[in-house]
Design a protein around this motif. Structure first.
Motif, PDB file in Angstrom:
ATOM      1  N   GLY A   4       6.463  -7.267  -7.741  1.00 16.37           N
ATOM      2  CA  GLY A   4       5.525  -7.649  -8.784  1.00 16.37           C
ATOM      3  C   GLY A   4       6.225  -8.145 -10.052  1.00 16.37           C
ATOM      4  O   GLY A   4       5.674  -8.903 -10.830  1.00 16.37           O
ATOM      5  N   GLU A 140       4.845  -6.411   3.352  1.00 17.59           N
ATOM      6  CA  GLU A 140       4.138  -5.709   2.279  1.00 17.59           C
ATOM      7  C   GLU A 140       2.843  -6.405   1.862  1.00 17.59           C
ATOM      8  O   GLU A 140       1.955  -5.782   1.308  1.00 17.59           O
ATOM      9  N   GLU A 141       2.732  -7.691   2.101  1.00 14.99           N
ATOM     10  CA  GLU A 141       1.539  -8.447   1.721  1.00 14.99           C
ATOM     11  C   GLU A 141       0.747  -8.917   2.932  1.00 14.99           C
ATOM     12  O   GLU A 141      -0.313  -9.525   2.794  1.00 14.99           O
ATOM     13  N   THR A 144      -3.187  -8.109   3.602  1.00 12.81           N
ATOM     14  CA  THR A 144      -4.111  -8.848   2.732  1.00 12.81           C
ATOM     15  C   THR A 144      -4.127 -10.332   3.076  1.00 12.81           C
ATOM     16  O   THR A 144      -5.199 -10.944   3.230  1.00 12.81           O
ATOM     17  N   TYR A 299      -6.930  -5.753   3.068  1.00  9.42           N
ATOM     18  CA  TYR A 299      -6.600  -5.307   1.711  1.00  9.42           C
ATOM     19  C   TYR A 299      -6.320  -3.810   1.685  1.00  9.42           C
ATOM     20  O   TYR A 299      -5.313  -3.359   1.094  1.00  9.42           O
ATOM     21  N   ILE A 300      -7.177  -3.026   2.333  1.00  8.99           N
ATOM     22  CA  ILE A 300      -7.014  -1.570   2.327  1.00  8.99           C
ATOM     23  C   ILE A 300      -5.741  -1.154   3.043  1.00  8.99           C
ATOM     24  O   ILE A 300      -5.038  -0.230   2.615  1.00  8.99           O
ATOM     25  N   ASP A 302      -2.926  -2.665   3.125  1.00 13.13           N
ATOM     26  CA  ASP A 302      -1.782  -2.900   2.241  1.00 13.13           C
ATOM     27  C   ASP A 302      -1.802  -1.988   1.021  1.00 13.13           C
ATOM     28  O   ASP A 302      -0.805  -1.346   0.684  1.00 13.13           O
ATOM     29  N   LYS A 303      -2.929  -1.925   0.330  1.00 14.19           N
ATOM     30  CA  LYS A 303      -3.005  -1.283  -0.977  1.00 14.19           C
ATOM     31  C   LYS A 303      -3.223   0.222  -0.916  1.00 14.19           C
ATOM     32  O   LYS A 303      -2.771   0.947  -1.806  1.00 14.19           O
ATOM     33  N   VAL A 304      -3.913   0.701   0.106  1.00 10.80           N
ATOM     34  CA  VAL A 304      -4.226   2.132   0.199  1.00 10.80           C
ATOM     35  C   VAL A 304      -3.278   2.851   1.154  1.00 10.80           C
ATOM     36  O   VAL A 304      -2.806   3.950   0.870  1.00 10.80           O
ATOM     37  N   GLY A 306      -0.252   1.650   2.422  1.00 15.17           N
ATOM     38  CA  GLY A 306       1.150   1.246   2.395  1.00 15.17           C
ATOM     39  C   GLY A 306       1.574   0.376   3.555  1.00 15.17           C
ATOM     40  O   GLY A 306       2.618   0.608   4.169  1.00 15.17           O
ATOM     41  N   SER A 307       0.778  -0.637   3.873  1.00 22.58           N
ATOM     42  CA  SER A 307       1.035  -1.588   4.967  1.00 22.58           C
ATOM     43  C   SER A 307       0.967  -0.938   6.349  1.00 22.58           C
ATOM     44  O   SER A 307       1.459  -1.506   7.330  1.00 22.58           O
TER      45      SER A 307
END
Length: 433
Positions: A4, A140-141, A144, A299-300, A302-304, A306-307
């Motif tokens: 980021g 990691e992305e 999403t 999305y979940i 990745d973000k919730v 951890g991939s």
């Protein structure tokens, strides 16, 4: 380094957007020629020069599905060996040519042979394109990004049939249900020829792992890293326990998707006494729920989580199984709006794990080097399940009515869930490992 905080390279980001666009458009485009026959056969059934019966139509579609399943296994391996670009461009162009010839044809046997070939052409799409994406987007992305990307088949299926129908109606000839989509796909083929590249290194850029400063997942035989595109790499991928598990999972999940896609309108018509238009409108709510489920699950993951792809997939599948087991009871209220909402919810819960585990997870565990083989194997197993999902509902409904069908689908999705639960926290090996 924290991704980021990393300064983005404008050239690299331009290429990522470009690859996302052209690969998304490519798989969307495949649906144009895939859906041509399903629309054109309405006019073919009324053409005195064709004399195509419903049984013959079913046999032609079965030939397509079998060829599509076989092609997934073959082109998946070839995608790793020769690269996505060669397989994709060949498949797209052959799909265009086959569609044109089908539009010129008038004999039942030729329709069967050509649609079988079309199945092989269509199977060149998913696995090589998933590999193409793996080169440009990191783990990691990936949930999403692949969530957004996999809307291609949900939107493609939604757009292709009306487009083929418009072409046929506009020219008052069912043959344009083939010609129109073939023309559009040829334009997409030309765009792929100009815009697509396999990997960043092909245009003088770093690998995606170097660009994002993240660990690279590797393909190994437990002793050493395996060379990309070799026969050994294909065997290592197919023998990977996680790839095998995902293949079994997809085999059990696909019958539900195809049973509702192929038989939903007829079920609604017979259950509620609705006409063709209303039955189609109610059943399409299943496909409307799909893209939202795909985006949410990606999305979940990745973000919730951890991939990790399994947790959200398992949660969705548990909810899906409950809905399928309770579907007959809720449909008993004889409310078409309620059934439309149920189908929307089923689509939302089904398409999420369908997309996530056949796309992002296939790349995670097959790695970039074996992404095409892994995706081809998983989707090949799913295509076998799709054959059952397309064929069994008619037999079950004819002998025992519609109610047992939803219990059967509840059982198959429950089996898909059970297969995944032990792998809740599964992640691929990296260089550090």
């Amino acid at each position: 380094m924290n991704q980021g905080m990393k300064i983005k390279d404008k050239k690299y980001e331009f290429w990522r957007y470009r690859i996302f666009f052209i690969t998304w458009l490519s798989y969307f485009g495949f649906y144009l020629t895939r859906k041509s026959f399903s629309v054109a056969k309405i006019g073919m059934a009324q053409d005195p020069d064709i004399l195509l019966t419903k049984i013959q139509m079913s046999q032609i579609e079965a030939a397509y599905l079998i060829a599509y399943a076989v092609g997934q296994f073959v082109w998946g391996i070839f995608g790793d060996k020769f690269g996505p670009r060669k397989i994709l461009l060949t498949g797209l162009l052959c799909s265009v040519l086959v569609a044109v010839v089908m539009g010129l044809s008038s004999t039942v046997i030729l329709f069967g042979v050509l649609f079988c070939i079309q199945g092989l052409c269509q199977s060149t799409g998913w696995a090589p394109l998933v590999k193409n994406m793996s080169y440009w987007f990191s783990q990691e992305e990936r949930g999403t990004i692949m969530g957004w990307w996999a809307t291609n088949y949900a939107i493609g299926g939604f757009v292709a049939s009306p487009f083929a129908g418009f072409c046929a109606d506009y020219f008052t000839d069912w043959r344009y249900g083939f010609f129109g989509p073939a023309t559009a796909l040829f334009v997409i083929w030309a765009l792929v020829l100009v815009l697509q590249k396999d990997k960043p290194e092909d245009v003088g850029l770093k690998t995606i792992e170097e660009y994002h400063d993240v660990r690279k997942a590797v393909l190994t035989d437990d002793e050493a890293v395996v060379e990309e595109g070799s026969l050994k790499s294909a065997l290592v991928v197919i023998k990977n326990p996680m790839v095998l598990i995902l293949g079994v999972f997809y085999f059990f999940l696909k019958p539900a998707r195809y049973a509702i896609l192929f038989w939903g309108p007829l079920y609604i018509s017979e259950k509620f006494g609705t006409g063709m238009t209303k039955s189609a409108v109610v059943s399409v709510s299943f496909e409307l729920g799909g893209p939202l489920g795909i985006l949410a699950a990606g999305y979940i993951s990745d973000k919730v989580f951890g991939s990790r792809r399994m947790p959200i997939s398992i949660i969705c599948l548990i909810g899906l199984s409950i809905l399928l087991f309770s579907f007959n009871y809720l449909a008993g209220f004889q409310n078409t709006l309620l059934v439309a909402c149920l189908l929307f919810a089923i689509g939302f819960l089904l398409f999420g794990p369908d997309s996530l585990l056949s796309g992002a997870a296939a790349v995670d565990f097959g790695t970039k080097e074996g992404a095409s083989t892994a995706s081809g194997f998983i989707n090949g197993m799913g295509a076998i399940g799709a054959i059952l999902g397309g064929a069994l509902p008619g037999i079950i409904a004819a002998r025992w009515g519609w109610e047992p069908l939803f219990y059967m689908l509840g059982i198959t999705t429950s089996l898909a869930t059970i297969v995944l639960i032990p792998k809740w926290n599964a992640l691929p090996k990296t260089v550090d490992d």
